[in-house]
Design an enzyme around this catalytic site. Sequence first.
Site, PDB file in Angstrom:
ATOM      1  N   GLU A 248       0.824  -1.211   0.000  1.00 12.19           N
ATOM      2  CA  GLU A 248       0.000   0.000   0.000  1.00 12.19           C
ATOM      3  C   GLU A 248       0.863   1.268   0.000  1.00 12.19           C
ATOM      4  O   GLU A 248       0.727   2.134   0.859  1.00 12.19           O
ATOM      5  CB  GLU A 248      -0.979  -0.029   1.178  1.00 12.19           C
ATOM      6  CG  GLU A 248      -1.908  -1.241   1.096  1.00 12.19           C
ATOM      7  CD  GLU A 248      -2.989  -1.292   2.156  1.00 12.19           C
ATOM      8  OE1 GLU A 248      -2.805  -0.716   3.232  1.00 12.19           O
ATOM      9  OE2 GLU A 248      -4.018  -1.928   1.895  1.00 12.19           O
ATOM     10  N   ASP A 328      -8.233  -9.375   3.995  1.00 12.00           N
ATOM     11  CA  ASP A 328      -7.985  -8.231   4.867  1.00 12.00           C
ATOM     12  C   ASP A 328      -9.054  -8.123   5.952  1.00 12.00           C
ATOM     13  O   ASP A 328      -9.911  -7.251   5.874  1.00 12.00           O
ATOM     14  CB  ASP A 328      -7.956  -6.958   4.007  1.00 12.00           C
ATOM     15  CG  ASP A 328      -7.394  -5.774   4.767  1.00 12.00           C
ATOM     16  OD1 ASP A 328      -6.951  -5.972   5.904  1.00 12.00           O
ATOM     17  OD2 ASP A 328      -7.412  -4.661   4.216  1.00 12.00           O
ATOM     18  N   GLU A 356     -12.459  -2.418  11.990  1.00 14.25           N
ATOM     19  CA  GLU A 356     -12.502  -1.756  10.684  1.00 14.25           C
ATOM     20  C   GLU A 356     -13.614  -2.297   9.779  1.00 14.25           C
ATOM     21  O   GLU A 356     -14.411  -1.539   9.253  1.00 14.25           O
ATOM     22  CB  GLU A 356     -11.142  -1.894   9.990  1.00 14.25           C
ATOM     23  CG  GLU A 356     -11.142  -1.290   8.585  1.00 14.25           C
ATOM     24  CD  GLU A 356      -9.789  -1.378   7.894  1.00 14.25           C
ATOM     25  OE1 GLU A 356      -8.840  -1.914   8.489  1.00 14.25           O
ATOM     26  OE2 GLU A 356      -9.694  -0.896   6.750  1.00 14.25           O
TER      27      GLU A 356
HETATM   28  O1  GCW Z   1      -7.091  -2.995   5.829  1.00  9.54           O
HETATM   29  C1  GCW Z   1      -6.081  -2.111   5.533  1.00  9.54           C
HETATM   30  C2  GCW Z   1      -6.471  -0.824   6.182  1.00  9.54           C
HETATM   31  C3  GCW Z   1      -5.320   0.144   6.242  1.00  9.54           C
HETATM   32  C4  GCW Z   1      -4.150  -0.527   6.937  1.00  9.54           C
HETATM   33  C5  GCW Z   1      -3.787  -1.783   6.156  1.00  9.54           C
HETATM   34  C6  GCW Z   1      -2.659  -2.568   6.812  1.00  9.54           C
HETATM   35  C7  GCW Z   1      -2.474   0.461   8.318  1.00  9.54           C
HETATM   36  O2  GCW Z   1      -7.564  -0.284   5.483  1.00  9.54           O
HETATM   37  O3  GCW Z   1      -5.754   1.286   6.956  1.00  9.54           O
HETATM   38  O4  GCW Z   1      -3.047   0.326   7.058  1.00  9.54           O
HETATM   39  O5  GCW Z   1      -4.898  -2.630   6.084  1.00  9.54           O
HETATM   40  O6  GCW Z   1      -2.960  -3.552   7.458  1.00  9.54           O
HETATM   41  O7  GCW Z   1      -1.517  -2.210   6.650  1.00  9.54           O
END
Ligand code: GCW
Length: 634
Positions: A248, A328, A356
């Site tokens: 990311e 995720d 989340e």
């Molecule tokens: O699910 C995603 C989240 C991000 C997060 C990422 C991760 C810290 O939306 O906010 O970043 O995972 O786990 O690195």
Amino acid sequence: MCDINNTSFADCWLPRAAQARVSLSPQDTARAELADLWQNLAVAGSFDLRVEGEGEGYLLEKQAGVWRVSGGATGVLYGAHSLGFLLRGGEQPPDGFTLRSAPAFTHRIINHWDNMDGTIERGYAGRSLFFSGGGISYSEERIYHYARLLASVGVNAVAINNVNVRPDAARLITPDLLPQVAALAAIFRSCGVRLILSVSYASPVMLGDLTHADPRSGESARWWGERMNLIYSHVPDLLGVLIKADSENQPGPYQYDGCDQADGANLVAKAIAPHGGFVFWRCFVYNCKQDWRDRETDRPKAAYEAFRPIDGKFAPNVVLQVKNGPYDFQIREPVSPLLGAMPNTAQALEFQITGEYTGQQVDLCYLAPLWSDTLTFDTRLREKGRVADFAGGAVSSIAGVANTGDDSNWCGHALAAANLFAFGRLAWSPLSPPEDIAGQWCGLMFNGEARGVVQNMLLDSRRIYENYTTPLGMCWFVTPHYHYGPDPLGYEFSKWGTYHRADRRAVGIDRSPSGTGFSLQYAPPVADLYGDIDRCPEELLLFFHRAEYTRKLKSGKTLLQTLYDLHFLGAAQAEELIARWGALEGAVDAEIFANVAERLRRQAENARQWRDVFNTFFFRLSGIPDEAGRVISI
Ligand code: GCW
């Protein structure tokens, strides 16, 4: 906002100590905890603390009215809390009682995604406990209480800052901020909790010292070596650093031709090794710039493809941190096929305690059943192959993304504290049944009938949330970026690799051998099960398969009718939670009552929104009406 004077609400499951005892050793903290316990509960008899040997295990015994707690220096602290839970929960064990216990995972870690400006990425409980205005800033008393809470459930390490490391947070490892990090470490140390810092793989560049972060260069190695000397001169017992690389948009070794994840991890590991530290290296590596038209790339395959082939290449002090599922933190995913599949590399299992994708501490969602599904999953990679069987061995560590902040009840939703509690419990004892953990937590938090009522609400909550959001392993469907509430097409044409590909006849992605082949990443018996649409567990059907709306499920109902029904059911169940909780008015602390009642109202509204958006979306696509004739699209 933090209100440490509001004791009943802020205490969570452990009453606040009279004062912060910051400079004590864990064993002296244990003694003080027991003294408090005796005083507050007016416990009969006396206690005797014996520090002997090493390690974190403990033995509790009661003989002739005397409670003896023995173990290593931190072991006695865990023993003291364990005794506290027994007595606070209302139990009165007889003479002759003994309890011997030791933790399963070696490193039991909380990961904060806190930013230096005080915001928390994916935080739903106020602002950071550690940072504000670009610097370190905290209440000593509040942090001490937090350290006690963590220690009470056996957590022994905490990463204080976000894995997405911005330039201001990169400064945590400079002489400017290290003295303050050291002061924070001292508070946690008194409760046996060691610090971890999240650092950028490109720290040498971010801090302006080098123009590159090439893992093969001598300059990089020298930089990290010197930096670790500096860090450890301030915090000699730092457990290690946590790195999110090539993920990311975070920098990583892939930027350097021919380098892989091991090259990057080993560079830092070599520098930290002389200090006895670890590199927790995340495996959340995938292409976040996918073209949605590309049907070859399948995001759940990414971590296994990046890491499995280089098993054995990592330094012994690298711990690869793997999310519980291949996607995720969705409400239902299969267990990541990477877990336990790298026998020559240490791993950490990562859960997300913060909600989340699981209701954001507005909707009730007790996560221990989800985590327990992971821990009891049999990988079939070896004879004793449940994920829990790898605890302390191939999966040495466990990490949970924090759900805490400066809200007066720590977690925003008063009942979300059960998740933090459960995380610690499962990290210690991964086969503990979720219902027992919920029962224990409710025993500490509530009295009388409220205990059973709340325990059942907790235990039903995951399924309820799944029913009205994305059942049958569908995943995503959430509002982009915020990840709360439904948006059927929100991620459908985006770059994130998160698609359901619903059309007028079918939904889901074929991940069997005739599709993307993701199912083949599992050991053969599991791969066969998941890869076969007729045998795949239905709760994961749409994760592994593309299925037609008219497909008959085991119940005899069609897939689409099942989806409609689950959404009607889930929304009704969410509504019922209001009444279940409402019956406790007057029986639970008024502030907790009001907090939960307010959240349950919002949850019911969210559930209605999910039900109607989801069902309308599929009705419009398919043209297939609900067999029960309920109103779908209005
Ligand atoms: O699910 C995603 C989240 C991000 C997060 C990422 C991760 C810290 O939306 O906010 O970043 O995972 O786990 O690195």
